[in-house]
Design a protein around this motif. Structure first.
Motif, mmCIF file in Angstrom:
data_model
loop_
_atom_site.group_PDB
_atom_site.id
_atom_site.type_symbol
_atom_site.label_atom_id
_atom_site.label_comp_id
_atom_site.label_asym_id
_atom_site.label_seq_id
_atom_site.Cartn_x
_atom_site.Cartn_y
_atom_site.Cartn_z
ATOM 1 N N LEU A 130 0.834 -1.201 0.000
ATOM 2 C CA LEU A 130 0.000 0.000 0.000
ATOM 3 C C LEU A 130 0.872 1.256 0.000
ATOM 4 O O LEU A 130 1.702 1.434 0.886
ATOM 5 N N GLY A 131 0.662 2.130 -0.975
ATOM 6 C CA GLY A 131 1.505 3.311 -1.102
ATOM 7 C C GLY A 131 2.886 2.899 -1.558
ATOM 8 O O GLY A 131 3.907 3.279 -0.971
ATOM 9 N N CYS A 132 2.940 2.127 -2.647
ATOM 10 C CA CYS A 132 4.171 1.451 -3.072
ATOM 11 C C CYS A 132 5.214 2.388 -3.646
ATOM 12 O O CYS A 132 6.384 2.015 -3.765
ATOM 13 N N GLY A 133 4.844 3.612 -4.043
ATOM 14 C CA GLY A 133 5.814 4.502 -4.662
ATOM 15 C C GLY A 133 6.388 3.879 -5.922
ATOM 16 O O GLY A 133 5.671 3.331 -6.752
ATOM 17 N N THR A 134 7.705 3.925 -6.062
ATOM 18 C CA THR A 134 8.355 3.368 -7.250
ATOM 19 C C THR A 134 8.815 1.924 -7.051
ATOM 20 O O THR A 134 9.506 1.371 -7.899
ATOM 21 N N GLY A 135 8.452 1.327 -5.892
ATOM 22 C CA GLY A 135 8.641 -0.108 -5.756
ATOM 23 C C GLY A 135 9.729 -0.595 -4.828
ATOM 24 O O GLY A 135 10.077 -1.777 -4.880
ATOM 25 N N ALA A 136 10.256 0.242 -3.948
ATOM 26 C CA ALA A 136 11.322 -0.224 -3.052
ATOM 27 C C ALA A 136 10.874 -1.435 -2.244
ATOM 28 O O ALA A 136 11.569 -2.459 -2.191
ATOM 29 N N GLY A 137 9.715 -1.334 -1.611
ATOM 30 C CA GLY A 137 9.198 -2.452 -0.830
ATOM 31 C C GLY A 137 8.781 -3.615 -1.701
ATOM 32 O O GLY A 137 9.048 -4.774 -1.380
ATOM 33 N N THR A 138 8.138 -3.308 -2.821
ATOM 34 C CA THR A 138 7.680 -4.364 -3.729
ATOM 35 C C THR A 138 8.824 -5.274 -4.137
ATOM 36 O O THR A 138 8.734 -6.508 -4.040
ATOM 37 N N TRP A 144 1.877 -4.671 3.296
ATOM 38 C CA TRP A 144 3.067 -3.878 3.611
ATOM 39 C C TRP A 144 2.733 -2.420 3.319
ATOM 40 O O TRP A 144 2.224 -2.097 2.253
ATOM 41 N N ALA A 145 2.994 -1.534 4.285
ATOM 42 C CA ALA A 145 2.757 -0.097 4.087
ATOM 43 C C ALA A 145 3.948 0.655 4.651
ATOM 44 O O ALA A 145 4.118 0.734 5.868
ATOM 45 N N SER A 146 4.795 1.180 3.771
ATOM 46 C CA SER A 146 6.011 1.863 4.206
ATOM 47 C C SER A 146 5.928 3.350 3.903
ATOM 48 O O SER A 146 5.820 3.748 2.742
ATOM 49 N N ALA A 147 5.981 4.167 4.961
ATOM 50 C CA ALA A 147 5.955 5.634 4.844
ATOM 51 C C ALA A 147 4.766 6.104 4.039
ATOM 52 O O ALA A 147 4.856 7.090 3.314
ATOM 53 N N SER A 148 3.641 5.406 4.157
ATOM 54 C CA SER A 148 2.446 5.787 3.408
ATOM 55 C C SER A 148 1.248 6.051 4.307
ATOM 56 O O SER A 148 0.424 6.918 3.995
ATOM 57 N N PRO A 186 -7.499 -14.343 7.121
ATOM 58 C CA PRO A 186 -7.400 -14.654 8.555
ATOM 59 C C PRO A 186 -5.996 -15.128 8.919
ATOM 60 O O PRO A 186 -5.408 -15.963 8.232
ATOM 61 N N GLY A 187 -5.446 -14.550 9.985
ATOM 62 C CA GLY A 187 -4.088 -14.873 10.397
ATOM 63 C C GLY A 187 -3.022 -14.099 9.662
ATOM 64 O O GLY A 187 -1.828 -14.256 9.943
ATOM 65 N N GLY A 188 -3.438 -13.244 8.714
ATOM 66 C CA GLY A 188 -2.490 -12.478 7.919
ATOM 67 C C GLY A 188 -1.812 -11.389 8.726
ATOM 68 O O GLY A 188 -2.271 -10.990 9.801
ATOM 69 N N LEU A 189 -0.704 -10.886 8.190
ATOM 70 C CA LEU A 189 0.125 -9.912 8.899
ATOM 71 C C LEU A 189 0.106 -8.569 8.181
ATOM 72 O O LEU A 189 0.132 -8.513 6.952
ATOM 73 N N PHE A 190 0.069 -7.502 8.965
ATOM 74 C CA PHE A 190 0.149 -6.138 8.446
ATOM 75 C C PHE A 190 1.426 -5.517 8.981
ATOM 76 O O PHE A 190 1.623 -5.419 10.193
ATOM 77 N N ALA A 191 2.330 -5.118 8.080
ATOM 78 C CA ALA A 191 3.594 -4.482 8.456
ATOM 79 C C ALA A 191 3.521 -3.003 8.136
ATOM 80 O O ALA A 191 3.404 -2.608 6.976
ATOM 81 N N VAL A 192 3.576 -2.169 9.168
ATOM 82 C CA VAL A 192 3.563 -0.713 9.016
ATOM 83 C C VAL A 192 4.968 -0.202 9.306
ATOM 84 O O VAL A 192 5.496 -0.399 10.403
ATOM 85 N N VAL A 193 5.572 0.439 8.312
ATOM 86 C CA VAL A 193 6.913 1.007 8.466
ATOM 87 C C VAL A 193 6.776 2.525 8.381
ATOM 88 O O VAL A 193 6.244 3.051 7.403
ATOM 89 N N GLU A 194 7.223 3.203 9.407
ATOM 90 C CA GLU A 194 7.142 4.664 9.408
ATOM 91 C C GLU A 194 8.484 5.246 9.815
ATOM 92 O O GLU A 194 9.321 4.575 10.425
ATOM 93 N N LEU A 195 8.701 6.525 9.491
ATOM 94 C CA LEU A 195 9.962 7.196 9.763
ATOM 95 C C LEU A 195 9.725 8.425 10.615
ATOM 96 O O LEU A 195 8.613 8.956 10.670
#
Length: 290
Positions: A60-68, A128-132, A152-161
């Motif tokens: 989510l909020g992938c930008g140019t794809g660093a996380g992707t 995955w949501a990084s700086a978004s 169900p049982g899935g994971l949400f990773a929030v990365v913030e700065l």
């Protein structure tokens, strides 16, 4: 990790000439961020408390794809749906996917996450949501949307700065020590008004949306400039954008010193300095849907 650099301007908005120009400037910084911080991004993907290797990921909020691309490398069988408001960023991401031979494992979706309902993003095992997330006007609503989206049982990773990276020593530049911090102070005031969720503690908000926060980690980043020539370009592009936001609030002496740092032909250009370093912090929250 998109974003893994703070954007001066808010996601979304019109896609006219100004927006296209702004997208181009953001894209360059996002790409430099991904290049310079590649090891740190990889360390975050390796740290994620996954119960099994994911098969489907939404960025989510992938930008140019660093996380992707970090996730595609970390999980060789995974498929990623990359979501962003910027048509230009998504086009660049698709071009990179083709160049890397992974286009069959990437789907792009243009969407403003502040609108509802969201487009069909499947039922991912990992979001995955990084700086978004901090850019959203209604983050609580978006968090509930992610909860409903996850399997169900899935994971949400929030990365913030914690804010923009710093590059210069505190006593630089000569004659105007502390210039970088003063420029940041002005942009911080701007962001406090327009991006109020930057620097927020996402743990309580994740819990309020129904998630169980399983782990939290803060990563301190310090990369010396001599490790990569990209650090100089990253510093130059970042300070150039900060100048655009802070120019009206800086005094004439600070503005002149900043312009000299940004002048690539000047002997005092930031590109010629040998004392640069990337200094920042990133915090990661790993939250699970029950």
């Amino acid at each position: 990790m998109t974003s893994a650099h703070e954007h001066i301007t808010h996601h979304g908005g019109s896609h006219g000439h100004h927006q296209e120009h702004d997208d181009s400037g953001q894209a360059e910084i996002l790409d430099l961020d991904a290049e310079v911080l590649a090891e740190h991004i990889a360390s975050i993907t390796a740290w994620l408390p996954l119960k099994a290797e994911p098969r489907r990921i939404v960025d989510l909020g992938c930008g140019t794809g660093a996380g992707t691309f970090a996730l595609l490398e970390r999980f060789p069988e995974v498929h990623v749906t990359a979501v962003d408001a910027s048509v230009g960023h998504l086009q660049l991401l698709r071009e990179k996917a083709c160049a890397r031979g992974v286009s069959d494992r990437v789907r792009t979706v243009q969407a403003d996450l502040d609108t509802s309902p969201w487009p069909d993003l499947g039922a991912p095992d990992l979001v995955w949501a990084s700086a978004s997330m901090h850019h959203l006007a209604h983050p609580g609503r978006a968090l509930r949307g992610v909860y409903e989206l996850l399997a169900p049982g899935g994971l949400f990773a929030v990365v913030e700065l914690d804010g923009f990276p710093r590059f210069l020593p505190a006593d630089a530049p000569e004659g105007r020590p502390g210039l970088e911090e003063r420029a940041h102070s002005e942009t911080d005031s701007l962001h406090a008004e327009h991006v109020p969720h930057r620097g927020a503690d996402w743990g309580p908000m994740l819990a309020a949306a129904g998630f169980t926060v399983e782990d939290e980690r803060t990563i301190t980043v310090h990369i010396e400039g001599d490790r990569s020539e990209a650090v100089g370009r990253y510093a130059h592009r970042s300070l150039r954008r900060i100048r655009g936001a802070a120019a009206s609030a800086l005094g004439p002496e600070d503005l002149a010193a900043l312009d000299e740092l940004l002048d690539v032909d000047s002997p005092h250009s930031i590109l010629r300095r040998d004392d640069l370093a990337v200094r920042t912090e990133r915090t990661v929250w790993a939250a699970r849907r029950a």
